[in-house]
Design a protein around this motif. Structure first.
Motif, PDB file in Angstrom:
ATOM      1  N   UNK A  34       4.860  32.303  28.180  1.00  0.00           N
ATOM      2  CA  UNK A  34       5.563  33.371  26.997  1.00  0.00           C
ATOM      3  C   UNK A  34       6.449  32.451  26.556  1.00  0.00           C
ATOM      4  N   UNK A  35       6.963  31.830  26.565  1.00  0.00           N
ATOM      5  CA  UNK A  35       7.624  30.674  26.182  1.00  0.00           C
ATOM      6  C   UNK A  35       7.028  29.621  25.226  1.00  0.00           C
ATOM      7  N   UNK A  36       6.215  28.858  25.837  1.00  0.00           N
ATOM      8  CA  UNK A  36       5.214  28.289  24.712  1.00  0.00           C
ATOM      9  C   UNK A  36       4.362  28.469  23.762  1.00  0.00           C
ATOM     10  N   UNK A  37       3.862  30.069  24.451  1.00  0.00           N
ATOM     11  CA  UNK A  37       3.193  30.950  23.209  1.00  0.00           C
ATOM     12  C   UNK A  37       4.436  31.143  22.016  1.00  0.00           C
ATOM     13  N   UNK A  38       5.334  31.660  22.348  1.00  0.00           N
ATOM     14  CA  UNK A  38       6.497  31.995  21.290  1.00  0.00           C
ATOM     15  C   UNK A  38       6.162  30.681  20.115  1.00  0.00           C
ATOM     16  N   UNK A  39       6.572  29.652  20.883  1.00  0.00           N
ATOM     17  CA  UNK A  39       7.096  28.472  20.285  1.00  0.00           C
ATOM     18  C   UNK A  39       5.718  27.847  19.134  1.00  0.00           C
ATOM     19  N   UNK A  40       4.810  28.141  20.071  1.00  0.00           N
ATOM     20  CA  UNK A  40       3.427  27.607  19.450  1.00  0.00           C
ATOM     21  C   UNK A  40       2.908  27.971  18.304  1.00  0.00           C
ATOM     22  N   UNK A  41       3.462  29.916  18.017  1.00  0.00           N
ATOM     23  CA  UNK A  41       3.384  30.585  17.353  1.00  0.00           C
ATOM     24  C   UNK A  41       4.116  30.094  15.975  1.00  0.00           C
ATOM     25  N   UNK A  74      15.752  37.124  30.206  1.00  0.00           N
ATOM     26  CA  UNK A  74      14.299  37.503  28.844  1.00  0.00           C
ATOM     27  C   UNK A  74      14.554  38.266  29.070  1.00  0.00           C
ATOM     28  N   UNK A  75      14.636  40.230  28.200  1.00  0.00           N
ATOM     29  CA  UNK A  75      14.216  40.927  28.497  1.00  0.00           C
ATOM     30  C   UNK A  75      13.069  41.389  27.905  1.00  0.00           C
ATOM     31  N   UNK A  76      12.270  42.559  28.363  1.00  0.00           N
ATOM     32  CA  UNK A  76      11.338  42.818  27.773  1.00  0.00           C
ATOM     33  C   UNK A  76      10.882  43.325  26.105  1.00  0.00           C
ATOM     34  N   UNK A  77      12.852  43.622  26.165  1.00  0.00           N
ATOM     35  CA  UNK A  77      12.966  44.538  24.614  1.00  0.00           C
ATOM     36  C   UNK A  77      12.894  43.309  23.532  1.00  0.00           C
ATOM     37  N   UNK A  78      13.763  42.566  23.809  1.00  0.00           N
ATOM     38  CA  UNK A  78      13.245  40.772  23.340  1.00  0.00           C
ATOM     39  C   UNK A  78      12.115  39.988  23.032  1.00  0.00           C
ATOM     40  N   UNK A  79      11.092  39.971  24.144  1.00  0.00           N
ATOM     41  CA  UNK A  79      10.282  39.128  23.920  1.00  0.00           C
ATOM     42  C   UNK A  79       9.652  40.165  22.930  1.00  0.00           C
ATOM     43  N   UNK A  80      10.064  41.444  23.184  1.00  0.00           N
ATOM     44  CA  UNK A  80       8.388  42.457  22.107  1.00  0.00           C
ATOM     45  C   UNK A  80       9.056  42.576  20.461  1.00  0.00           C
ATOM     46  N   UNK A  82      10.629  39.176  19.307  1.00  0.00           N
ATOM     47  CA  UNK A  82      10.090  38.311  19.086  1.00  0.00           C
ATOM     48  C   UNK A  82       8.403  38.199  18.430  1.00  0.00           C
ATOM     49  N   UNK A  83       7.821  38.824  19.165  1.00  0.00           N
ATOM     50  CA  UNK A  83       6.468  38.511  18.803  1.00  0.00           C
ATOM     51  C   UNK A  83       6.437  40.051  18.316  1.00  0.00           C
ATOM     52  N   UNK A  84       6.948  40.310  17.681  1.00  0.00           N
ATOM     53  CA  UNK A  84       6.577  41.410  16.430  1.00  0.00           C
ATOM     54  C   UNK A  84       7.278  40.658  15.200  1.00  0.00           C
ATOM     55  N   UNK A  85       7.623  39.476  15.467  1.00  0.00           N
ATOM     56  CA  UNK A  85       8.375  39.600  14.366  1.00  0.00           C
ATOM     57  C   UNK A  85       7.123  37.757  13.735  1.00  0.00           C
ATOM     58  N   UNK A  86       6.914  37.915  14.802  1.00  0.00           N
ATOM     59  CA  UNK A  86       5.328  36.366  14.885  1.00  0.00           C
ATOM     60  C   UNK A  86       4.186  37.224  14.825  1.00  0.00           C
ATOM     61  N   UNK A  87       4.654  38.727  14.637  1.00  0.00           N
ATOM     62  CA  UNK A  87       2.925  39.096  13.843  1.00  0.00           C
ATOM     63  C   UNK A  87       2.268  39.352  15.068  1.00  0.00           C
ATOM     64  N   UNK A  88       2.325  39.696  16.421  1.00  0.00           N
ATOM     65  CA  UNK A  88       2.060  39.593  17.245  1.00  0.00           C
ATOM     66  C   UNK A  88       2.689  40.866  18.688  1.00  0.00           C
ATOM     67  N   UNK A  89       2.262  41.013  19.469  1.00  0.00           N
ATOM     68  CA  UNK A  89       2.022  41.439  20.421  1.00  0.00           C
ATOM     69  C   UNK A  89       2.853  41.702  21.883  1.00  0.00           C
ATOM     70  N   UNK A  90       2.855  41.053  22.897  1.00  0.00           N
ATOM     71  CA  UNK A  90       3.043  41.413  24.296  1.00  0.00           C
ATOM     72  C   UNK A  90       2.253  42.307  25.004  1.00  0.00           C
ATOM     73  N   UNK A  91       1.187  42.038  25.853  1.00  0.00           N
ATOM     74  CA  UNK A  91       0.988  43.096  26.673  1.00  0.00           C
ATOM     75  C   UNK A  91       0.804  42.241  27.874  1.00  0.00           C
ATOM     76  N   UNK A  92       1.050  43.380  28.701  1.00  0.00           N
ATOM     77  CA  UNK A  92       1.095  43.106  30.443  1.00  0.00           C
ATOM     78  C   UNK A  92       0.656  44.608  30.932  1.00  0.00           C
ATOM     79  N   UNK A  93       0.665  43.357  32.109  1.00  0.00           N
ATOM     80  CA  UNK A  93      -0.789  44.533  32.944  1.00  0.00           C
ATOM     81  C   UNK A  93      -0.903  44.396  34.199  1.00  0.00           C
ATOM     82  N   UNK A  94      -1.404  45.252  34.888  1.00  0.00           N
ATOM     83  CA  UNK A  94      -1.742  44.883  36.205  1.00  0.00           C
ATOM     84  C   UNK A  94      -2.787  45.081  36.815  1.00  0.00           C
TER      85      UNK A  94
END
Length: 95
Positions: A34-41, A74-80, A82-94
């Motif tokens: 996730x950190x790598x993907x956020x940095x790339x974005x 890092x919390x899910x809220x923070x990840x969400x 960050x993703x929103x600021x970059x125009x993305x969403x975090x997707x979590x699935x089982x």
């Protein structure tokens, strides 16, 4: 002839599970991805960490922790956020 090493031929996940560290190893791996993907974005959008922090209403040091692959607290809220600021969403699935 039977091997004396019980791990030869076994799966690495089995080894981690036997040693009680599989969940921790998986968490660290997911955070690194996730950190790598956020940095790339961040690079793709040409946004600075300072601007990202301002849009997230947080500090620059918080952003540094977000991008630190070793920091798994890092919390899910923070990840969400960050993703929103970059125009993305975090997707979590089982699975």
């Amino acid at each position: 002839m039977k091997s004396k090493n019980k791990h030869i031929g076994s799966d690495f996940d089995d080894f981690l599970q036997e040693n009680g560290i599989l969940a921790e190893a998986e968490s660290v791996a997911v955070k690194r991805i996730i950190a790598f993907q956020l940095e790339e974005e961040l690079k793709r959008t040409k946004m600075t960490k300072q601007k990202m922090a301002k849009q997230m209403r947080t500090s620059r040091s918080s952003i540094d922790r977000l991008f630190d692959p070793e920091n798994s607290s890092v919390t899910l809220l923070t990840l969400n956020k960050a993703a929103a600021v970059l125009g993305k969403k975090i997707k979590i699935e089982l699975v």
